[in-house]
Design a protein around this motif. Structure first.
Motif, PDB file in Angstrom:
ATOM      1  N   VAL A 237       7.658  60.324  43.891  1.00  0.00           N
ATOM      2  CA  VAL A 237       6.514  59.833  43.044  1.00  0.00           C
ATOM      3  C   VAL A 237       5.888  60.867  42.238  1.00  0.00           C
ATOM      4  O   VAL A 237       5.588  60.983  40.994  1.00  0.00           O
ATOM      5  N   ARG A 238       5.618  62.047  42.897  1.00  0.00           N
ATOM      6  CA  ARG A 238       5.270  63.328  42.133  1.00  0.00           C
ATOM      7  C   ARG A 238       6.149  63.677  41.042  1.00  0.00           C
ATOM      8  O   ARG A 238       5.753  64.458  40.091  1.00  0.00           O
ATOM      9  N   ARG A 239       7.247  63.385  41.271  1.00  0.00           N
ATOM     10  CA  ARG A 239       8.147  64.108  40.244  1.00  0.00           C
ATOM     11  C   ARG A 239       8.330  63.025  39.047  1.00  0.00           C
ATOM     12  O   ARG A 239       8.761  63.352  37.926  1.00  0.00           O
ATOM     13  N   ALA A 243       6.282  57.082  35.369  1.00  0.00           N
ATOM     14  CA  ALA A 243       6.930  55.988  35.766  1.00  0.00           C
ATOM     15  C   ALA A 243       5.988  55.153  36.799  1.00  0.00           C
ATOM     16  O   ALA A 243       5.846  54.193  37.170  1.00  0.00           O
ATOM     17  N   TRP A 244       5.354  55.946  37.722  1.00  0.00           N
ATOM     18  CA  TRP A 244       4.400  55.573  38.709  1.00  0.00           C
ATOM     19  C   TRP A 244       3.314  54.805  38.034  1.00  0.00           C
ATOM     20  O   TRP A 244       2.779  53.900  38.606  1.00  0.00           O
ATOM     21  N   ARG A 245       2.695  55.287  37.101  1.00  0.00           N
ATOM     22  CA  ARG A 245       1.629  54.775  36.124  1.00  0.00           C
ATOM     23  C   ARG A 245       2.085  53.386  35.566  1.00  0.00           C
ATOM     24  O   ARG A 245       1.290  52.500  35.708  1.00  0.00           O
ATOM     25  N   VAL A 246       3.099  53.341  35.201  1.00  0.00           N
ATOM     26  CA  VAL A 246       3.743  52.032  34.983  1.00  0.00           C
ATOM     27  C   VAL A 246       3.935  51.083  36.020  1.00  0.00           C
ATOM     28  O   VAL A 246       3.253  49.844  35.470  1.00  0.00           O
ATOM     29  N   LEU A 247       4.141  51.424  37.213  1.00  0.00           N
ATOM     30  CA  LEU A 247       4.266  50.384  38.211  1.00  0.00           C
ATOM     31  C   LEU A 247       2.731  50.044  38.438  1.00  0.00           C
ATOM     32  O   LEU A 247       2.573  48.830  38.925  1.00  0.00           O
ATOM     33  N   GLY A 248       1.702  50.774  38.331  1.00  0.00           N
ATOM     34  CA  GLY A 248       0.204  50.423  38.626  1.00  0.00           C
ATOM     35  C   GLY A 248      -0.307  49.517  37.758  1.00  0.00           C
ATOM     36  O   GLY A 248      -1.218  48.886  38.062  1.00  0.00           O
TER      37      GLY A 248
END
Length: 369
Positions: A237-239, A243-248
């Motif tokens: 996730v840190r890398r 993409a993590w923000r998109v999931l959120g």
């Protein structure tokens, strides 16, 4: 009764005093209700936070790269071989995981049914039985449902009855999330490029950090999980912060139970993913095409479909499905961003109950781990 100015004054004073006393009582009552409401919000907030991805991210920091929530990486296929040799058998062309650590393999049958029913009873006592008809029916008769399903659709872990079934679904059933993912195509592609072209994680390995090799009869199938069976992989996730923000921002991403995954998936030319079933029919698997060379195909329930770059493909992976890349080496890999969304006909109350029943930590506790 004699009326006088003094008596009128006494009556007015008494009335004012009564009003003041009522105001005090009303104020005290309102304060008590407010305190109770704040306590209720606190209790609910601890269990159902407003940011489920953040809660899973924070709680998953100690379980990176191993077995999470009693499931194995890559939907039971992340570790195709171990000290006992191959743990992935093929029977009649279908792929079956044989890992002793795999929840989907070792917990099936009556013992799983009892665990699920006990968790449902806990949920109903704590919250409500309202809206639990299909969930109760599915848990109560789970063994019969799984054993009596036709071979074209046979989820391995949980079947929710009376859901509309089809191998592929229209993008309109989850329009908001589909449009958001397609709008994020440049972001997801750039994120993939940044993690795919890193140097190998260790000497002797051909994979960059965070990537997993999955068992295939031919070719290579690599996955890079941000969320694996309901648990975020914190280093990955840190890398991939974008993409993590998109999931959120997704409304229907399965973030709180073991049926939820999000990853980059790569098939090299010549690769074949053997026919297999997913764990449940309560989700739709969404593939966002990032790189799609010619001669790549996904077959679900006997129906073939091709990916398209920048577009989403929605399918029910509880149907028998396989994927292959029959292109030439110069075509490069097929790359998709995969995310699990709720089936549109699973109601909000049912989603909450399934999150409770299939929470990774809850299943882990019930396995005695």
């Amino acid at each position: 009764m004699e009326w006088s100015l003094e008596s009128v004054r006494e009556m007015v004073a008494g009335g004012i005093q009564s009003v003041r006393e009522c105001e005090v009582c009303a104020f005290v009552t309102a304060m008590c209700v407010l305190v109770l409401f704040m306590w209720y919000c606190y209790r609910v907030g601890r269990e159902h936070g407003s940011s489920p991805l953040r809660r899973r991210y924070l709680s998953g920091s100690g379980r990176i790269g191993g077995v999470v929530g009693g499931f194995m990486s890559s939907d039971c296929r992340g570790r195709g071989k171990g000290k006992h040799g191959s743990m992935l058998e093929e029977q009649n062309g279908f792929a079956f995981c044989q890992s002793s650590e795999c929840f989907r393999c070792t917990s099936a049958g009556e013992s799983l049914n009892q665990k699920l029913y006990h968790s449902l009873q806990e949920y109903a006592k704590r919250y409500t039985w309202s809206g639990m008809g299909r969930v109760h029916k599915g848990v109560r008769d789970q063994g019969r449902y799984l054993n009596s399903r036709p071979t074209i659709q046979r989820p391995e872990v949980f079947f929710l009855p009376d859901l509309p079934s089809a191998p592929f679904f229209s993008r309109e059933v989850q329009r908001h999330d589909v449009e958001l993912l397609e709008q994020s195509f440049p972001t997801l592609l750039a994120e993939f490029e940044s993690i795919y072209h890193q140097p190998p994680a260790r000497s002797g390995s051909s994979l960059p950090p965070g990537w997993k090799a999955n068992s295939t009869p031919r070719g290579q199938w690599w996955t890079y999980y941000l969320v694996n069976q309901g648990t975020p992989l914190v280093l990955n996730v840190r890398r991939c912060p974008r993409a993590w923000r998109v999931l959120g921002q997704l409304r229907t991403f399965i973030a709180n139970n073991v049926f939820g995954n999000a990853c980059f998936s790569v098939l090299t030319p010549g690769a074949l993913i053997t026919e297999h079933y997913g764990p449940t029919n309560v989700r739709l698997r969404c593939h966002v095409g990032l790189r799609v060379p010619p001669s790549c195909e996904l077959v679900v329930g006997g129906e073939p479909q091709c990916w398209s770059e920048g577009s989403c493909l929605l399918f029910d992976d509880s149907f028998l499905h396989r994927a292959f890349h029959d292109g030439n080496p110069e075509d490069g890999p097929r790359v998709v961003f995969m995310v699990d969304l709720w089936h549109p006909n699973v109601a909000a109350a049912e989603r909450q109950a399934l999150d409770y029943i299939f929470t990774p930590a809850r299943l882990e506790d019930k396995e005695g781990k």
